[in-house]
Design a protein around this motif. Structure first.
Motif, PDB file in Angstrom:
ATOM      1  N   LEU A 163       0.803  -1.228   0.000  1.00 45.20           N
ATOM      2  CA  LEU A 163       0.000   0.000   0.000  1.00 45.20           C
ATOM      3  C   LEU A 163       0.838   1.281   0.000  1.00 45.20           C
ATOM      4  CD1 LEU A 163      -3.129  -0.693   2.256  1.00 45.20           C
ATOM      5  CD2 LEU A 163      -2.970  -0.583  -0.236  1.00 45.20           C
ATOM      6  N   PRO A 164       1.877   1.352   0.832  1.00 44.77           N
ATOM      7  CA  PRO A 164       2.623   2.625   0.848  1.00 44.77           C
ATOM      8  C   PRO A 164       3.303   2.938  -0.480  1.00 44.77           C
ATOM      9  CG  PRO A 164       3.198   1.216   2.721  1.00 44.77           C
ATOM     10  CD  PRO A 164       2.387   0.395   1.800  1.00 44.77           C
ATOM     11  N   ILE A 165       3.592   1.938  -1.291  1.00 42.15           N
ATOM     12  CA  ILE A 165       4.342   2.230  -2.519  1.00 42.15           C
ATOM     13  C   ILE A 165       3.470   2.273  -3.771  1.00 42.15           C
ATOM     14  CG2 ILE A 165       6.604   1.452  -1.673  1.00 42.15           C
ATOM     15  CD1 ILE A 165       6.064  -1.219  -3.044  1.00 42.15           C
ATOM     16  N   LEU A 166       2.182   2.011  -3.626  1.00 40.90           N
ATOM     17  CA  LEU A 166       1.301   2.091  -4.799  1.00 40.90           C
ATOM     18  C   LEU A 166       0.966   3.560  -5.073  1.00 40.90           C
ATOM     19  CD1 LEU A 166      -1.206  -0.827  -4.082  1.00 40.90           C
ATOM     20  CD2 LEU A 166       0.571  -0.764  -5.853  1.00 40.90           C
ATOM     21  N   GLU A 238       4.096  -3.137 -13.216  1.00 42.60           N
ATOM     22  CA  GLU A 238       4.049  -4.579 -12.924  1.00 42.60           C
ATOM     23  C   GLU A 238       3.533  -4.819 -11.505  1.00 42.60           C
ATOM     24  OE1 GLU A 238       7.513  -6.958 -14.547  1.00 42.60           O
ATOM     25  OE2 GLU A 238       8.216  -4.924 -14.881  1.00 42.60           O
ATOM     26  N   SER A 239       4.008  -3.988 -10.583  1.00 43.35           N
ATOM     27  CA  SER A 239       3.611  -4.188  -9.178  1.00 43.35           C
ATOM     28  C   SER A 239       2.098  -4.010  -9.017  1.00 43.35           C
ATOM     29  CB  SER A 239       4.357  -3.207  -8.283  1.00 43.35           C
ATOM     30  OG  SER A 239       4.154  -1.891  -8.768  1.00 43.35           O
ATOM     31  N   GLU A 240       1.497  -3.176  -9.859  1.00 43.86           N
ATOM     32  CA  GLU A 240       0.043  -2.990  -9.786  1.00 43.86           C
ATOM     33  C   GLU A 240      -0.680  -4.201 -10.383  1.00 43.86           C
ATOM     34  OE1 GLU A 240      -0.304   1.868 -10.092  1.00 43.86           O
ATOM     35  OE2 GLU A 240       0.075   0.760 -11.938  1.00 43.86           O
ATOM     36  N   ARG A 299       0.023  -9.246 -16.977  1.00 44.31           N
ATOM     37  CA  ARG A 299       1.350  -8.702 -17.338  1.00 44.31           C
ATOM     38  C   ARG A 299       1.548  -8.773 -18.846  1.00 44.31           C
ATOM     39  NH1 ARG A 299       5.032  -9.090 -12.829  1.00 44.31           N
ATOM     40  NH2 ARG A 299       6.765  -9.265 -14.270  1.00 44.31           N
ATOM     41  N   LYS A 300       1.177  -9.920 -19.400  1.00 45.75           N
ATOM     42  CA  LYS A 300       1.347 -10.108 -20.848  1.00 45.75           C
ATOM     43  C   LYS A 300       0.523  -9.074 -21.613  1.00 45.75           C
ATOM     44  CE  LYS A 300       1.102 -13.780 -24.267  1.00 45.75           C
ATOM     45  NZ  LYS A 300       0.157 -14.826 -24.606  1.00 45.75           N
ATOM     46  N   ALA A 301      -0.693  -8.835 -21.129  1.00 44.89           N
ATOM     47  CA  ALA A 301      -1.576  -7.878 -21.798  1.00 44.89           C
ATOM     48  C   ALA A 301      -0.931  -6.503 -21.876  1.00 44.89           C
ATOM     49  CB  ALA A 301      -2.903  -7.788 -21.030  1.00 44.89           C
ATOM     50  N   GLY A 303       2.333  -6.015 -22.055  1.00 40.44           N
ATOM     51  CA  GLY A 303       3.628  -6.087 -22.724  1.00 40.44           C
ATOM     52  C   GLY A 303       4.807  -6.380 -21.805  1.00 40.44           C
ATOM     53  N   TYR A 304       4.519  -6.825 -20.575  1.00 38.16           N
ATOM     54  CA  TYR A 304       5.635  -7.180 -19.694  1.00 38.16           C
ATOM     55  C   TYR A 304       6.024  -8.636 -19.892  1.00 38.16           C
ATOM     56  CZ  TYR A 304       4.767  -2.817 -17.207  1.00 38.16           C
ATOM     57  OH  TYR A 304       4.608  -1.504 -16.886  1.00 38.16           O
ATOM     58  N   LYS A 305       7.281  -8.917 -19.628  1.00 40.54           N
ATOM     59  CA  LYS A 305       7.765 -10.300 -19.737  1.00 40.54           C
ATOM     60  C   LYS A 305       7.195 -11.123 -18.588  1.00 40.54           C
ATOM     61  CE  LYS A 305      12.346  -9.489 -21.686  1.00 40.54           C
ATOM     62  NZ  LYS A 305      13.109  -8.445 -21.016  1.00 40.54           N
ATOM     63  N   PRO A 306       7.036 -12.445 -18.799  1.00 43.75           N
ATOM     64  CA  PRO A 306       6.581 -13.280 -17.678  1.00 43.75           C
ATOM     65  C   PRO A 306       7.574 -13.175 -16.524  1.00 43.75           C
ATOM     66  CG  PRO A 306       6.722 -14.556 -19.720  1.00 43.75           C
ATOM     67  CD  PRO A 306       7.287 -13.203 -20.020  1.00 43.75           C
ATOM     68  N   LYS A 307       7.068 -13.333 -15.307  1.00 42.72           N
ATOM     69  CA  LYS A 307       7.956 -13.315 -14.139  1.00 42.72           C
ATOM     70  C   LYS A 307       8.889 -14.500 -14.225  1.00 42.72           C
ATOM     71  CE  LYS A 307       6.370 -11.144  -9.984  1.00 42.72           C
ATOM     72  NZ  LYS A 307       5.435 -11.180  -8.898  1.00 42.72           N
ATOM     73  N   ARG A 308      10.134 -14.295 -13.997  1.00 42.48           N
ATOM     74  CA  ARG A 308      11.091 -15.395 -14.100  1.00 42.48           C
ATOM     75  C   ARG A 308      11.051 -16.205 -12.797  1.00 42.48           C
ATOM     76  NH1 ARG A 308      13.488 -19.445 -15.481  1.00 42.48           N
ATOM     77  NH2 ARG A 308      15.666 -19.793 -14.939  1.00 42.48           N
ATOM     78  N   ILE A 309      10.514 -17.411 -12.900  1.00 42.01           N
ATOM     79  CA  ILE A 309      10.623 -18.295 -11.737  1.00 42.01           C
ATOM     80  C   ILE A 309      11.304 -19.570 -12.216  1.00 42.01           C
ATOM     81  CG2 ILE A 309       8.618 -17.443 -10.463  1.00 42.01           C
ATOM     82  CD1 ILE A 309       7.205 -20.036 -11.552  1.00 42.01           C
ATOM     83  N   GLN A 310      11.823 -20.322 -11.302  1.00 40.28           N
ATOM     84  CA  GLN A 310      12.490 -21.576 -11.677  1.00 40.28           C
ATOM     85  C   GLN A 310      11.513 -22.463 -12.432  1.00 40.28           C
ATOM     86  OE1 GLN A 310      15.449 -23.492  -8.728  1.00 40.28           O
ATOM     87  NE2 GLN A 310      13.612 -23.011  -7.588  1.00 40.28           N
TER      88      GLN A 310
END
Ligand code: PMP
Length: 733
Positions: A163-166, A238-240, A299-301, A303-310
């Motif tokens: 909340l504080p950073i949105l 992205e955070s939103e 995220r894709k909608a 134009g962001y890249k998928p989150k990189r997870i293992q």
């Protein structure tokens, strides 16, 4: 029409149509309405998209009338169009138009900053979502309440710290289906600025989507259109995007909480509860959608890249580096799990897997009542049984209330294995005998003594065979065993007694339904015959309820009750803590007294306050949500459906079990019950690919094991049976 803080009238005159709003006045309301009027004036253009403020004859936008001293009034233009709520399934174009429209209004609002609105603190502002938490108690239905409770928990986990950073802005905050108007396939207007707040910008979209997605077939696909169009006007971060899933749920919860409160306070108010049913529907569907799938799609909608997870193979490699090779993994394609909710588990690929297997999560994965109980206790006190604390005594009393008077003492430990080990030790001390009778194919734990009494382990790969002090009983299986008639139980018991006439047995240990043996219920009458015999020759009877206890079998709370017998010692585990590592041994006074032979019994963690709080919460959920009854209803329904399809597939040899503890015995076609291990494995693995979790077990690993969390519902059962049938159709010619 009644609103939350106003009465609204349509006024028709020669100059057209207007909306007259009447408020119960006080200073705060006046300030806010004045600010709202200012905003509407600032928004004013030629588009007629928003209501315009009509001044009174004294050129004031707020009117006070001596005849109505408590009230104040204002007049707005009437914005025309078709309500969003009257559109069946909005097209992609309309959804995009909605997103664009919200983007445009937010762009305009972002330039305004009215102080009176900034000072507002309201339950409908998602930044203040937690103000609604006290309203949960107004929700009568426990199944609904737990959903709301769950999303409060998720909000605290995922949103609160953000909340504080949105970024904040002035937002309309109520683009719902009865506030948004359309014309010619486009969004043409929006009304009701009464909920405007200065809040996190992303809340605008979340609030709107909560309504747009109601009654819609493909919520995520539809949300993508809206978000993408909004993003073109106001680029989203992205955070939103990562929070939208939880914020949509939070808005739905706000709506149902306030509906529940209003229903109590004003039972006749239709308007205020207008969104209630579709909001509940969407909330119910929301947990069947993976939060990871949603955020990746959003995220894709944009134009962001998928989150990189293992990847799961990377995660597996890392695991192998540090963990011993004896650990197995379920399925040909192992699952990399991320989180879970009730009967759903969310994997790293964005799937929401329907869990029809994990009986440990008895009342549902991450049940908020249980999680909160554990959290609170952990923040309060965690110690051991060498001190006096109330939660231990209270929980012990509560747990023992589910047993008859004869079973009056309880010991707490931390795993089913520790419980079976302790139970066996008690039996040895009490009877001064070492000989244990076990049922073939049974499993009772991973401790040395657990393995000694587990034919499932000692008689199979890696096992060192039956030890001298172990006596085996045939599995009293009325499907594939020696005796299959109604009298089977008695005959199996008679055989055992005859063979072991000269033995001096210390304890007989068995599960009421033998899980690892392939979900085989002990034949009716078996324990009735055997328990008296064991006791008559000086032994005790142990019921291992680790798998079937706590209402799972539906007809009874404990498995032994289903056989009409009373054990001397009962072992509890798995479901007792809904996944928290705890277990217990319940026994008679006599056995407890004998066990107190001078050697202290101490378990560092057994009976600690956190476990006691969790155990108590589990008992409460089983009661509050009538889960035993649900196990009976849904279990019987599912078995009936399996028996129905059994008529068409000769590979289904047997459908058995009780409540939500079910086995489907898969056999070779046109055979006499010959186990079909290969097909069972195919079914398990193909169901996994269809996002349904079951397992296989039994001596030939040909029995499909179904033992879901007890919140499994009929629709879940339908999905499982239908998918099962689909797999068989593909495989069986
Ligand atoms: N008894 C039975 C019937 C079990 O199924 C299990 C676990 N599968 C155990 C005892 C041992 O419990 P735990 O794994 O908690 O040690």
């Amino acid at each position: 029409m009644e609103g939350y803080d106003s009465m609204n009238y349509r006024v028709t005159s020669t100059q057209g149509q207007f909306v007259l709003k009447a408020y119960q006045q006080n200073q705060r309301i006046i300030e806010v309405i004045k600010a709202e009027n200012e905003v509407l004036k600032d928004l004013e253009d030629n588009s007629n998209r928003y209501p315009k403020v009509i001044a009174n004859s004294a050129t004031e936008s707020l009117t006070f009338d001596n005849a109505h001293p408590d009230q104040c009034f204002r007049l707005l233009t009437y914005v025309t169009g078709t309500f969003w709520g009257d559109i069946e399934q909005p097209s992609a174009t309309l959804l995009r138009s909605y997103g664009r429209f919200l983007g445009q209004i937010d762009h305009q609002l972002s330039k305004l900053n009215p102080v009176a609105i900034r000072a507002k603190r309201m339950v409908w502002d998602l930044d203040h979502f937690l103000l609604n938490e006290p309203l949960i108690e107004f929700i009568d239905c426990p199944h609904e309440r737990k959903l709301v409770d769950y999303f409060f928990l998720q909000y605290k986990e995922h949103v609160l710290s953000q909340l504080p950073i949105l970024r904040k802005s002035l937002i309309h905050n109520d683009a719902n289906d009865w506030n948004v108007l359309t014309k010619d396939g486009e969004v043409s207007g929006i009304i009701d600025f009464g909920d405007m707040v200065y809040s996190s910008l992303i809340n605008e979209l979340a609030v709107g989507l909560a309504y747009v997605l109601m009654d819609i077939d493909d919520p995520i696909g539809s949300a993508v259109h809206v978000i993408q169009a909004y993003h073109l006007i106001i680029p989203l971060k992205e955070s939103e995007l990562d929070l939208i899933y939880y914020l949509i749920a939070a808005r739905l919860c706000t709506s149902v909480c306030n509906s529940a409160k209003t229903k109590r306070e004003k039972p006749d108010s239709d308007y205020i509860t207008i969104s209630e049913r579709p909001a509940w529907d969407l909330l119910g569907r929301w947990i069947s959608i993976s939060p990871y799938r949603a955020s990746e799609a959003f995220r894709k909608a944009c134009g962001y890249k998928p989150k990189r997870i293992q990847t799961s193979s990377e995660a597996l490699q890392a695991r192998k580096k540090y963990l011993g090779p004896g650990l197995s993994l379920s399925y040909d394609r192992p699952i990399y799990m991320r989180s879970a909710a009730f009967q759903y588990m969310y994997d790293s690929e964005g799937n929401a897997l329907l869990d029809a297997y994990n009986n440990i999560k008895h009342v549902g994965h991450c049940h908020p009542h249980v999680v909160n109980a554990g959290r609170r206790a952990m923040a309060h006190l965690n110690t051991n049984t060498r001190y006096i604390f109330d939660s231990l005594t209270n929980y012990a009393q509560h747990l023992l209330s589910y047993f008859p008077d004869e079973l009056s003492k309880v010991y707490f430990v931390n795993s089913g294995s520790a419980a079976s080990d302790l139970a066996l030790r008690m039996a040895r001390v009490y009877t001064r005998r070492d000989t244990m009778a076990v049922v073939k194919h049974g499993y009772h734990g991973n401790s040395s003594s657990g393995i000694e009494v587990s034919h499932y382990k000692y008689a199979h790969k890696g096992g060192s065979g039956r030890q001298g002090h172990i006596i085996e009983a045939e599995l009293p299986d009325c499907y594939r065993g020696k005796y299959t008639g109604d009298d089977g139980g008695r005959l199996y018991a008679r055989d055992f007694i005859e063979i072991n006439e000269s033995a001096t047995i210390g304890a007989f240990i068995a599960e009421p339904i033998v899980g690892c043996g392939g979900q085989v219920p002990l034949a009716t009458g078996y324990l009735n015959e055997l328990y008296p015999y064991i006791r008559s020759q000086g032994g005790v009877c142990i019921s291992d309820e680790v798998q079937v206890g706590f209402g799972r079998i539906g007809t009874h709370y404990w498995g032994y009750e289903g056989h009409g017998v009373l054990p001397d010692i009962v072992i509890l585990g798995k479901p007792i803590g809904n996944g928290h590592p705890m277990a217990a041994v319940v026994c008679t006074d006599e056995i407890a007294d004998a066990f107190d032979n001078g050697m202290e019994f101490f378990s560092s963690f057994g009976g600690n306050p956190v476990s006691c709080a969790i155990g108590k919460a589990v008992l409460e959920v089983i009661e509050n949500e009538s889960l035993q009854q649900n196990a009976l209803l849904v279990g019987n329904y599912m078995m009936d459906r399996f028996r129905e399809i059994q008529q068409y597939y000769d590979v289904i040899g047997d459908v058995r079990g009780a409540g939500l503890f079910i086995g489907i015995d898969i056999i070779l076609p046109q055979s006499d019950k010959a186990p079909n291990t290969v097909l069972a494995s195919v079914i398990k693995n193909e169901l996994r690919e269809l996002s349904i979790l079951v397992s296989t077990d039994g001596p030939s690993n040909n029995v499909i094991k179904i033992k879901p969390p007890l919140c499994f519902n009929r629709a879940n059962a339908d999905r499982l049976v239908e998918a099962f049938q689909e797999v068989l159709n593909r495989r069986v010619t």
